[in-house]
Write a protein that holds these residues in place. Structure first.
Motif, PDB file in Angstrom:
ATOM      1  N   ASP A  56       0.790  -1.018  -0.184  1.00 36.40           N
ATOM      2  CA  ASP A  56       0.674   0.035  -0.547  1.00 36.40           C
ATOM      3  C   ASP A  56       0.819   0.832  -0.033  1.00 36.40           C
ATOM      4  N   PRO A  57       0.357   2.162  -0.674  1.00 37.91           N
ATOM      5  CA  PRO A  57       1.552   3.647  -0.513  1.00 37.91           C
ATOM      6  C   PRO A  57       1.954   3.996   0.727  1.00 37.91           C
ATOM      7  N   THR A  58       1.499   3.910   2.286  1.00 31.12           N
ATOM      8  CA  THR A  58       2.361   4.056   2.983  1.00 31.12           C
ATOM      9  C   THR A  58       3.536   3.729   3.628  1.00 31.12           C
ATOM     10  N   ALA A  59       2.806   2.303   3.008  1.00 31.68           N
ATOM     11  CA  ALA A  59       4.083   1.098   3.459  1.00 31.68           C
ATOM     12  C   ALA A  59       5.109   1.362   2.277  1.00 31.68           C
ATOM     13  N   ALA A  60       5.167   1.422   1.231  1.00 31.79           N
ATOM     14  CA  ALA A  60       5.697   1.635   0.146  1.00 31.79           C
ATOM     15  C   ALA A  60       6.924   3.040   0.483  1.00 31.79           C
ATOM     16  N   PHE A  61       6.275   4.277   0.884  1.00 31.82           N
ATOM     17  CA  PHE A  61       6.565   4.964   0.747  1.00 31.82           C
ATOM     18  C   PHE A  61       7.401   5.460   2.569  1.00 31.82           C
ATOM     19  N   ILE A  62       7.744   4.472   3.373  1.00 29.68           N
ATOM     20  CA  ILE A  62       7.884   4.154   4.494  1.00 29.68           C
ATOM     21  C   ILE A  62       9.051   3.210   4.116  1.00 29.68           C
ATOM     22  N   ALA A 335      14.219  12.740  -8.057  1.00 29.30           N
ATOM     23  CA  ALA A 335      13.167  12.295  -9.931  1.00 29.30           C
ATOM     24  C   ALA A 335      12.377  11.208  -9.424  1.00 29.30           C
ATOM     25  N   ILE A 336      14.076   9.907  -9.376  1.00 30.36           N
ATOM     26  CA  ILE A 336      13.179   8.385  -8.933  1.00 30.36           C
ATOM     27  C   ILE A 336      11.861   9.105  -7.857  1.00 30.36           C
ATOM     28  N   MET A 337      11.886   9.247  -6.891  1.00 28.69           N
ATOM     29  CA  MET A 337      10.780   9.696  -6.128  1.00 28.69           C
ATOM     30  C   MET A 337      10.081   9.695  -6.271  1.00 28.69           C
ATOM     31  N   LEU A 338      10.169  11.562  -7.696  1.00 27.87           N
ATOM     32  CA  LEU A 338       8.812  11.594  -7.538  1.00 27.87           C
ATOM     33  C   LEU A 338       7.694  10.995  -8.927  1.00 27.87           C
ATOM     34  N   ALA A 339       8.976   9.869  -9.667  1.00 25.65           N
ATOM     35  CA  ALA A 339       8.313   8.811 -10.355  1.00 25.65           C
ATOM     36  C   ALA A 339       7.459   8.089  -9.716  1.00 25.65           C
ATOM     37  N   ALA A 340       8.332   7.735  -8.497  1.00 28.90           N
ATOM     38  CA  ALA A 340       7.215   6.542  -7.088  1.00 28.90           C
ATOM     39  C   ALA A 340       6.069   7.429  -6.846  1.00 28.90           C
ATOM     40  N   TYR A 344       1.558   5.881  -8.051  1.00 26.24           N
ATOM     41  CA  TYR A 344       0.235   6.052  -7.080  1.00 26.24           C
ATOM     42  C   TYR A 344      -0.843   6.456  -7.569  1.00 26.24           C
ATOM     43  N   GLY A 345      -0.383   7.540  -8.340  1.00 22.34           N
ATOM     44  CA  GLY A 345      -1.346   8.857  -8.475  1.00 22.34           C
ATOM     45  C   GLY A 345      -1.641   9.329  -7.946  1.00 22.34           C
ATOM     46  N   LEU A 352      -0.709  18.163  -1.595  1.00 24.90           N
ATOM     47  CA  LEU A 352      -0.261  16.990  -1.310  1.00 24.90           C
ATOM     48  C   LEU A 352      -0.373  16.072  -0.269  1.00 24.90           C
ATOM     49  N   PHE A 353      -0.042  17.624   0.680  1.00 19.27           N
ATOM     50  CA  PHE A 353      -0.608  17.544   1.883  1.00 19.27           C
ATOM     51  C   PHE A 353      -1.536  17.810   2.484  1.00 19.27           C
ATOM     52  N   GLU A 354      -2.850  18.605   1.740  1.00 23.90           N
ATOM     53  CA  GLU A 354      -3.811  18.726   2.508  1.00 23.90           C
ATOM     54  C   GLU A 354      -4.761  16.873   1.565  1.00 23.90           C
ATOM     55  N   ARG A 355      -4.219  16.968   0.335  1.00 23.83           N
ATOM     56  CA  ARG A 355      -4.998  15.034  -0.879  1.00 23.83           C
ATOM     57  C   ARG A 355      -4.629  13.607   0.475  1.00 23.83           C
TER      58      ARG A 355
END
Length: 514
Positions: A56-62, A335-340, A344-345, A352-355
């Motif tokens: 899931d996105p949270t686990a992925a970015f952690i 830049a690679i993090m931006l692609a990540a 995830y859309g 981003l901080f609001e959504r």
């Protein structure tokens, strides 16, 4: 106060057993990939990106928080031990760090780098949490003229500081600018110095140049002197990874100075962390000369490792803030993090901080957690990494050659890159033979395209009016500091030369009298 509450909520999301496991796994994998010569932190993020698609996105970015800083730790480890930095951000740390490793102080150098990375990253992440709006305003103050002034400042400051001879420093700078000009000229589309080889239209990869100049160049240099320096056949590293009180006392100001250099550069797309790391290294070298520090440039100085490492991780920390708050990637890894994120859309930026506030603050909290985990891991593994230097030198350098070639080939699977690698290695060998500094070559290759593009952009906007290059307070301050530094450096060189001539004359007179 609001930021603290949001950060505490982020820690509540991050401090779960599964999320802690993902941070730990990311830290280990990031460090392991970063240690391999020729790969580095950006490659670590790129290689490990597919692994997170099932999370899931949270686990992925952690998990990416651990990979992000883990790769930076690995970059410095390979640079200090093998003289092969995994990324250009670790080049400046390599100069003194590898000297320490060759003199049996590898574990101490790695511990210094680990502490510097922790302090720089910790302070930078704290700044991101509390002072993001101020950092945004600072970034918007830089236009084309300011970027060009910054690049010129870095060119001449590094060339005059890292070399005993200004002429040799400028010669090395010329070599780097010549390498940077290979490829298609961006503004005009003109093909330059490619010998009509299509693979060179995109220019020479910084990884190829770095590995060739530092790693294979060192291999050739060692091979040419292996029978002249029999005492240097083996290195017995000191197995004490912990820093003593007097080591911390020496390194502490350098950690803070390096962090101060790195903080503002993370939000300025001016070549990533290379500029602040080289400026931090140059500052420490200049201060060492003033103190009469004989360790610097000889057996290796702790300060020469501490400052660049803190600067690199401070830049990485604020770069993450620029990515999250502005959607602006200021380094290859960002830049690679931006692609990540986009995978995830999600689009980094103010919305981003609001959504996705819960995920963002969990990511920021996991950056703190990842730094602590990496500090513990690397302080314990410092002795293990240092034992690489116990390998007999001919096996060790053969292994460096193999990993370097494999790392370069893995980037684009191009045999031409291997020939370019060999050519750059020969240039590095010749430069070592004639005592030409390597740092100006690397800073020119990294910042040369930026300087050229921003110069053309500034002149285009002003319709050819060159006064636009010194029309803002920022450019005037930068050029003023640069001019004062060059005059001071030139005066010191002339004074030193005059003293040498006086000493030679007195020596000749004594011989005649005898």
């Amino acid at each position: 106060m609001e930021q603290l509450n949001l950060l505490f909520e982020g820690f509540q999301h991050a401090l779960t057993p599964m999320n802690l496991l993902w941070v730990l796994l990311g830290a280990i994998l990031g460090t392991a990939v970063g240690v391999l010569p020729g790969l580095g932190s950006s490659m670590a993020v790129a290689l490990l990106l597919p692994i997170t698609f099932s999370l899931d996105p949270t686990a992925a970015f952690i998990m990416f928080a651990g990979v992000y800083y883990g790769g930076l730790f690995g970059d410095s480890t390979s640079g200090i031990l093998l003289n092969t930095p995994g990324n250009s951000s670790a080049i400046a740390s390599t100069f003194e760090g590898h000297r320490m490793a060759r003199n049996g102080l590898a574990a101490k150098a790695l511990a210094t780098a680990a502490m510097g990375a922790f302090i720089g990253g910790l302070l930078a992440t704290t700044v991101v949490v509390f002072f993001a709006p101020t950092l945004v305003k600072l970034a918007t103050a830089f236009g084309p003229a300011e970027y060009f002034a910054l690049a010129v400042f870095a060119f001449l400051a590094i060339s005059s500081v890292v070399s005993e001879s200004i002429v040799k420093g400028l010669m090395s700078l010329g070599v780097g600018l010549a390498l940077a000009m290979v490829g298609v000229d961006g503004p005009s589309g003109t093909v330059r110095y490619t010998l009509d080889i299509p693979q060179l239209f995109d220019g020479m990869s910084i990884v190829v140049i770095t590995v060739g100049l530092l790693a294979l160049g060192e291999v050739l240099h060692i091979a040419s002197r292996i029978h002249r320096d029999p005492a240097a056949e083996r290195v017995k590293p000191n197995g004490r990874p912990r820093l003593r009180k007097h080591d911390i006392k020496k390194a502490w100001p350098a950690w803070l100075r390096g962090t101060a250099f790195g903080l503002p550069f993370g939000i300025i797309p001016a070549g990533g962390s290379e500029v602040p790391t080289f400026l931090a290294y140059g500052t420490e070298k200049r201060l060492a000369k003033r103190r009469g520090d004989i360790e610097f440039g000889q057996i290796g100085s702790i300060r020469g490792v501490a400052a660049p490492e803190a600067a690199a991780n401070a830049t990485a920390g604020t770069a993450m803030g620029a990515l999250l708050a502005l959607g602006l990637p200021t380094s290859a890894t960002a830049a690679i993090m931006l692609a990540a994120f986009q995978q995830y859309g999600m689009q980094p930026g103010p919305l981003l901080f609001e959504r996705s506030g819960d995920m963002v603050w969990a990511l920021l909290a996991s950056l703190f957690i990842g730094l602590v985990i990496l500090l513990i891991l690397n302080m314990q593994f410092a002795v293990l990494w240092a034992k690489l230097l116990m390998v007999p030198r001919h096996y060790l350098y053969a292994g460096i050659t193999v990993f370097s070639v494999l790392g370069v080939y893995a980037i684009s699977s191009s045999t031409l890159d291997l020939w370019v690698l060999l050519g750059i290695a020969l240039i590095g060998f010749v430069m070592r033979r004639y005592d030409l500094p390597l740092a100006p070559v690397l800073i020119a290759v990294i910042l040369g395209p930026l300087a050229e593009t921003e110069l053309r952009r500034a002149l285009t906007v002003s319709e050819g009016d060159v006064t636009t290059l010194v029309s803002s307070p920022t450019t005037i301050i930068l050029y003023g500091i640069l001019l004062a530094a060059l005059l001071f450096s030139g005066a010191k060189h002339l004074h030193r030369r005059a003293r040498q001539r006086t000493g030679d004359s007195e020596g000749d007179k004594e011989l005649i009298d005898a």
